[in-house]
Design an enzyme around this catalytic site. Sequence first.
Site, PDB file in Angstrom:
ATOM      1  N   SER A  96       0.811  -1.223   0.000  1.00  0.00           N
ATOM      2  CA  SER A  96       0.000   0.000   0.000  1.00  0.00           C
ATOM      3  C   SER A  96       0.848   1.277   0.000  1.00  0.00           C
ATOM      4  O   SER A  96       1.500   1.576  -0.976  1.00  0.00           O
ATOM      5  CB  SER A  96      -0.965  -0.053   1.186  1.00  0.00           C
ATOM      6  OG  SER A  96      -1.806   1.063   1.174  1.00  0.00           O
ATOM      7  N   ASP A 239      -2.887   6.369  -3.127  1.00  0.00           N
ATOM      8  CA  ASP A 239      -1.737   5.700  -2.513  1.00  0.00           C
ATOM      9  C   ASP A 239      -1.253   4.629  -3.505  1.00  0.00           C
ATOM     10  O   ASP A 239      -1.798   4.512  -4.616  1.00  0.00           O
ATOM     11  CB  ASP A 239      -2.100   5.119  -1.134  1.00  0.00           C
ATOM     12  CG  ASP A 239      -3.096   3.976  -1.223  1.00  0.00           C
ATOM     13  OD1 ASP A 239      -3.875   3.947  -2.195  1.00  0.00           O
ATOM     14  OD2 ASP A 239      -3.098   3.121  -0.329  1.00  0.00           O
ATOM     15  N   ASP A 241      -1.476   1.413  -3.996  1.00  0.00           N
ATOM     16  CA  ASP A 241      -2.341   0.369  -4.569  1.00  0.00           C
ATOM     17  C   ASP A 241      -3.742   0.884  -4.898  1.00  0.00           C
ATOM     18  O   ASP A 241      -4.634   0.094  -5.221  1.00  0.00           O
ATOM     19  CB  ASP A 241      -2.396  -0.868  -3.662  1.00  0.00           C
ATOM     20  CG  ASP A 241      -3.088  -0.595  -2.336  1.00  0.00           C
ATOM     21  OD1 ASP A 241      -2.987   0.539  -1.837  1.00  0.00           O
ATOM     22  OD2 ASP A 241      -3.722  -1.517  -1.793  1.00  0.00           O
ATOM     23  N   ASP A 243      -6.351   2.022  -3.355  1.00  0.00           N
ATOM     24  CA  ASP A 243      -7.617   1.816  -2.648  1.00  0.00           C
ATOM     25  C   ASP A 243      -8.037   3.095  -1.929  1.00  0.00           C
ATOM     26  O   ASP A 243      -9.111   3.158  -1.343  1.00  0.00           O
ATOM     27  CB  ASP A 243      -7.573   0.603  -1.689  1.00  0.00           C
ATOM     28  CG  ASP A 243      -6.491   0.699  -0.644  1.00  0.00           C
ATOM     29  OD1 ASP A 243      -5.645   1.613  -0.726  1.00  0.00           O
ATOM     30  OD2 ASP A 243      -6.478  -0.154   0.270  1.00  0.00           O
TER      31      ASP A 243
HETATM   32 MG    MG Z   1      -3.697   1.218   0.065  1.00  0.00          MG
END
Ligand code: MG
Length: 453
Positions: A96, A239, A241, A243
Amino acid sequence: MTRRLFGTNGVRGIVNSEMSIELAMDLGRAIGTALGGRLAIGMDSRISGEMLKCAVSAGLMSTGVKVFDLGMLPTPALQYYVKARKLDGGVVITASHNPPEFNGIKCIAADGTEMAREDEERIERIFFDRSFVVKEWDRVGSLHHQSDAPNLYLDSIVRHVDKDAIRKASMTVVVDCANGAGSITTPRLLELLGVRAITLNCNPQGTFPGRPSEPTEESLSDLIALVKKTSADLGIAHDGDADRTIFIDENGAFVHGDRSLALIARSIVKSRGGGLVVTPVSTSRCVEDAVIAIGGQVKYTKVGAPIVARVMKSTNAVFGGEENGGLIFPEHQYCRDGLMTVAKMLEIISKEGRLSSLLNEIPRYSLIKGKVECRNGIKQDVMAQLCDRFREKAIDTTDGIKIFFDDGWVLIRPSGTEPIFRLIVEGVTEANAKRYFAEFKTMLHEIIQSVNG
Ligand code: MG
């Protein structure tokens, strides 16, 4: 204490140190033993992603799993694929927002949500006992490369917003993907929505050369400058990744995640004529103020996106999310989704007006976060003393202890993974937030010392 492998966001560590291919392969064996069947695997843009994906996949296949390799994509895109294709679960190779030397392995349940703690414990037990069930030579699994996951995911997002309203507003945005997995999908999403996109750090690069992958006011200085320079309608930052999404308004001001959460919550509740919004106890009161003012309700949960998602599901909530920009749209899927957040914000701006003026309608509070060191063995005794001291006051013990005052609140939570207490304070002004913070930090130190003897 039982040994733990999974932290709050999967298993994480520095690559080729704690996060080795041996660990990745054994974890693949353990996940395969626990879940079996058909599983998806994907990764963010980190240099070590391919290496760890191969190791986990080998472990999975040794237990007979049919592995669908989705390549590089946002975590929510893999989650959507697992749900839409009715797979038995999934694995994401991502750390992440951590620095590039880290990587991690995170498990996804069959419904596309982040795996519940009980299921992680089942995998941990198999991992530590080495009770893997590997198959005979002619029953091992197989690997299938799939390229349809990003489009399947983007189709669902576009279906869940008013595409025509967004297109008609003919907006310009600057998007910063941190050289992460969002680079694969967010520029394409903006194109599908008829939005002119100026891209920054939108080429996937595993060292994150453009900026740190955690979107903070400091790390987004280039994005802020570019929004101002190009007179864009909005700045968007993910960020690593994707999400999560953090916004910059049309004047170049950084928007804290709790304020975008409040704004989107208000708009959704308004459009539904009511409804429940779910968020952790650590979220700013501005969300509750915005939602209650228009006839909605707020339910507070323990801290952690998987918990928010599960409570949303069981209460049939209309919306939920965390103050870090991780928002959950149940009509699309029950997980944090950075791209759905982008599409929804564009829809709101196109229909309701400019972001800075919409944010002026959201009450403003001052929030301070900190930590106090405390060894794990005495945390329970410290909590008991705190609860005893404030038992006459208005408190909430959903997660740690939250103490309410007329002009703010204080939340003290023991960390589940580190030898610390987290201290979060909110006040109606910066001065009173600072005063509560200093007061409670001193008090917490004193209680810890007295328990230590
Ligand atoms: Mg993330």
